[in-house]
Design a protein around this motif. Structure first.
Motif: not given
Length: 139
Positions: A12-30
């Motif tokens: 994936l493009a770096p911007g999409e990778v960052n979006r996925l990682r941020e979403l994963a971190a948020a979901a994991t934290a929740d």
């Protein structure tokens, strides 16, 4: 444009990778704040940890890419299930028990994500049975 790797997969493009990682971190934290234990495969003792939720971010641009949540059972059940499968004892009750646990936990995690405002779905990927794919955070 990113190039395909030796297996024909395009990252994936770096911007999409960052979006996925941020979403994963948020979901994991929740989910952690909701009481789920997060299974850390980076921990050197992960094979003996009690289990919990394992988070996978697949960073390739294909249908299998995205955020995947997997329930990991206790090592004793993992070992018993693996032993039955490797021994070709497909009628061993431990296999059915593990399957029911994974199925029920996937359902519970899916409902928890919905309550937390995430959009997710049950996996239809044969390589990720009982996994949950996180699609987005609801707006």
């Amino acid at each position: 444009m990113t190039e395909e790797n030796e297996w024909g997969l395009r990252p994936l493009a770096p911007g999409e990778v960052n979006r996925l990682r941020e979403l994963a971190a948020a979901a994991t934290a929740d989910l952690a704040r909701s009481g789920l234990v997060i299974f850390d495969q980076e921990n050197p003792h992960w094979e003996t940890s009690a289990g919990g939720l394992r988070v996978e971010v697949d960073e390739f641009d294909d249908a299998a890419g995205g955020i995947w949540l997997h329930w990991e059972v206790h090592p004793s059940l993992r070992e018993a299930t693996s032993g039955a499968l490797l021994g070709q004892r497909l009628d061993d009750p431990v296999i059915e028990t593990a399957g029911r646990i994974h199925e029920q936990m996937a359902s519970a995690i899916l409902r928890m994500l919905g309550a937390l405002g995430y959009v997710a779905e049950v996996s239809d990927d044969d390589y990720r049975p009982f996994a949950i794919k996180v699609l987005s955070a609801a707006i």
